[in-house]
Write an enzyme that holds these catalytic residues in place. Structure first.
Site, PDB file in Angstrom:
ATOM      1  CG  ASP A 183     -31.186 -60.922  27.764  1.00  0.00           C
ATOM      2  OD1 ASP A 183     -31.830 -60.504  26.785  1.00  0.00           O
ATOM      3  OD2 ASP A 183     -30.101 -61.525  27.655  1.00  0.00           O
ATOM      4  CG  HIS A 184     -33.422 -55.290  25.618  1.00  0.00           C
ATOM      5  ND1 HIS A 184     -32.068 -55.376  25.426  1.00  0.00           N
ATOM      6  CD2 HIS A 184     -33.946 -55.012  24.398  1.00  0.00           C
ATOM      7  CE1 HIS A 184     -31.798 -55.163  24.143  1.00  0.00           C
ATOM      8  NE2 HIS A 184     -32.917 -54.930  23.494  1.00  0.00           N
ATOM      9  CG  HIS A 246     -29.593 -59.518  23.830  1.00  0.00           C
ATOM     10  ND1 HIS A 246     -30.047 -59.275  25.104  1.00  0.00           N
ATOM     11  CD2 HIS A 246     -28.981 -58.360  23.449  1.00  0.00           C
ATOM     12  CE1 HIS A 246     -29.740 -58.035  25.458  1.00  0.00           C
ATOM     13  NE2 HIS A 246     -29.080 -57.467  24.483  1.00  0.00           N
TER      14      HIS A 246
HETATM   15  C1  BG6 Z   1     -28.079 -54.058  23.307  1.00  0.00           C
HETATM   16  C2  BG6 Z   1     -26.691 -53.971  22.722  1.00  0.00           C
HETATM   17  O1  BG6 Z   1     -28.096 -54.925  24.406  1.00  0.00           O
HETATM   18  O2  BG6 Z   1     -28.970 -54.536  22.321  1.00  0.00           O
HETATM   19  C3  BG6 Z   1     -26.682 -53.073  21.504  1.00  0.00           C
HETATM   20  O3  BG6 Z   1     -25.790 -53.467  23.693  1.00  0.00           O
HETATM   21  C4  BG6 Z   1     -27.727 -53.511  20.514  1.00  0.00           C
HETATM   22  O4  BG6 Z   1     -25.391 -53.055  20.897  1.00  0.00           O
HETATM   23  C5  BG6 Z   1     -29.080 -53.703  21.183  1.00  0.00           C
HETATM   24  O5  BG6 Z   1     -27.811 -52.522  19.513  1.00  0.00           O
HETATM   25  C6  BG6 Z   1     -30.071 -54.321  20.239  1.00  0.00           C
HETATM   26  O6  BG6 Z   1     -31.357 -54.317  20.804  1.00  0.00           O
HETATM   27  P1  BG6 Z   1     -32.658 -54.321  19.894  1.00  0.00           P
HETATM   28  O7  BG6 Z   1     -33.781 -54.451  20.877  1.00  0.00           O
HETATM   29  O8  BG6 Z   1     -32.669 -53.026  19.149  1.00  0.00           O
HETATM   30  O9  BG6 Z   1     -32.521 -55.501  18.994  1.00  0.00           O
END
Ligand code: BG6
Length: 496
Positions: A183-184, A246
């Site tokens: 989960d980044h 997230h």
């Molecule tokens: C991803 C989603 O997991 O997270 C995308 O699939 C989204 O739709 C992205 O744009 C958002 O990540 P960050 O790090 O740019 O907030």
């Protein structure tokens, strides 16, 4: 922690993520001398490519890498690219992997990676189980000699049932301790800092409960639309794409009890308890009153016409998939009883921002009767991105006669902290997995608990007449979303 010599094998290597995030992340680790002495990347996918072509695509001629490397790094990029290899699987991921096994073992002997393999699955999720099985058929899950880890990308399941099936499927071949679910958001410094803010300070945690907190608000806004991902997104929607993973991860870090130790096991035990305490919405009335979905419609932003969601490539022209979701919920435990949480996530908002706002209660006996607006205004704002930092809003006396109270800010910006390189989410997460640290990865029970909460909302939206509101691209969502937050006026819309 020492990182063992190892090989990273990326499935789905011809895809966007490898070039955009994984290889640049690895390059930064290489540059920062975090990679082990013997380290090899093997890209795997169905496309027919040579090692040289793959190196060009993801490293030597990659815009993503170039934007990270300075001119003086050029030699470094070449050295780094020499550690990258490629193997194609032919027409299908579900084939006999004996040829792949041979390639892995040749590289392993030649570059002395000591049988330590990390498999990164960046393919559509429908292939995860087949890949795990085919690796197992070749003995590539066996940890008798060297570690074998499996990193899986999102989405992890499509709903509760498919997530459970996927967990079960993978666990037939790899032990839970070998599985790393990405989960980044957990790789973001500011998300990890939620733990430090709460548990390394004595000034917040005593207030962190129903006695002092009035409500909690989380906003995740993106200014972009679905772009080229319409096909994927239309089968997903904001709830699955952002909220289930997230945002509920952020929620769990706000809600959780203090763990007894900062290790993976203890932290994840507390997170899962937090997720299990979210009050699941079961009846139609609650689902109706506490959830709002919407889609962006075409509008003009800075004089340019922006497409509406239903006009985007890959999107059904009658789609009911939400690009905006706002959810109100409660947490049924001792600490949070009756404190409402308001969480929203959307595309095509005025700006890209993610923040958590802890709204404190007003002092229960007000002596400064004229202080007016300030009374309800003690807030702790945790800016996840951009302008990473923390803001405390408190009242100060306006100089002069009487006791007029004005709002003042205590503002901390990460950017002012150090000149050290702040790792990107993927960089940090890759390094952790290489070191066998799963603290920032989601465990099976966490993922399932998050789906338990989300599932009834998905069902309700699918089967009911629940309205899909429209909002113009470039505004803060449909007006009706303020109804959700009744009693508090409106959402706090962060500035650009
Ligand atoms: C991803 C989603 O997991 O997270 C995308 O699939 C989204 O739709 C992205 O744009 C958002 O990540 P960050 O790090 O740019 O907030």
């Amino acid at each position: 922690t020492k990182t063992e010599n190892q090989m990273l094998i990326i499935f789905g290597a011809s895809g966007d993520l490898t070039a955009r995030k994984l290889v640049p992340g690895l390059f930064n680790l290489f540059k920062g001398k975090h990679l082990p002495k013997n380290f090899v990347v093997l890209g795997v996918s169905r496309s027919d490519m040579t090692d040289a072509e793959f190196r060009k695509k993801v490293a030597l001629e990659s815009e993503h890498l170039k934007s990270q490397a300075t001119v003086k790094d050029f030699g470094l990029v070449e050295d780094f690219a020499n550690q990258i290899f490629y193997e194609d699987l032919g027409s299908n991921y579900d084939v006999n992997y004996s040829r792949l096994e041979k390639r892995i073992s040749d590289l392993n002997s030649k570059y002395r990676t000591e049988n330590n393999y990390i498999f990164y699955l960046s393919t559509p999720p429908s292939l995860f189980e087949a890949i795990a099985k085919n690796l197992t058929d070749q003995g590539l899950n066996d940890e008798t000699s060297g570690c074998k880890r499996l990193i899986v990308e999102k989405p992890f399941g499509y709903d509760l049932e498919t997530a459970k099936a996927l967990n079960k499927g993978l666990q037939q071949y790899f032990k839970e301790s070998q599985i790393y679910r990405i989960d980044h958001y957990l790789g973001k410094e500011t998300v990890q800092n939620l733990l430090v803010t709460r548990f390394a300070n004595s000034i917040f945690e005593p207030l962190w409960n129903r006695n002092y907190i009035d409500h909690v608000e989380i906003t995740n806004a993106e200014s972009g639309g679905v772009g080229s991902r319409g096909g994927y997104y239309d089968g997903s929607g904001a709830l699955r794409d952002m909220f289930q993973n997230h945002l509920l991860q952020i929620v769990s870090l706000i809600v959780m009890e203090p763990p007894i130790d900062a290790n993976a096991q203890e932290i994840r035990n507390e997170k899962v308890k937090a997720l299990r305490s979210l009050r699941i919405m079961r009846d139609e009335k609650t689902l109706h009153d506490h959830t709002i979905r919407a889609q962006y419609v075409s509008s003009k932003i800075n004089g340019e016409v922006v497409k509406g969601y239903r006009e985007e490539d890959g999107v059904d022209s009658e789609s009911t998939t939400e690009t905006y979701a706002a959810i109100k919920f409660y947490v049924d435990n001792w600490r949070w009883k009756d404190v409402p949480f308001y969480v929203r996530t959307a595309k095509r908002m005025p700006t890209k921002v993610t923040e958590v706002v802890i709204h404190f209660k007003s002092p229960h006996h007000q002596i400064f009767k004229d202080s007016g607006m300030f009374n309800k205004d003690n807030k702790l704002i945790i800016r996840i991105q951009p302008d990473e930092g923390i803001l405390v809003k408190f009242g100060v006396k306006v100089p002069g006669q009487g006791f007029k109270v004005e709002r003042a800010n205590l503002d901390f910006y990460y950017s002012g902290l150090t000149e050290t390189h702040v790792m990107e989410a993927y960089e940090r997460l890759l390094l952790d997995a290489m070191q066998g640290d799963a603290t920032l990865y989601a465990r099976a029970d966490e993922v399932e608990a998050a789906w338990e909460f989300v599932n009834p909302i998905l069902e309700y939206w699918k089967n009911s007449e629940a309205k899909v509101y429209g909002y113009s691209a470039g505004v803060w969502g449909p007006e009706n979303a303020d109804d959700l937050i009744e009693g508090y006026g409106m959402w706090r819309n962060p500035g650009p």
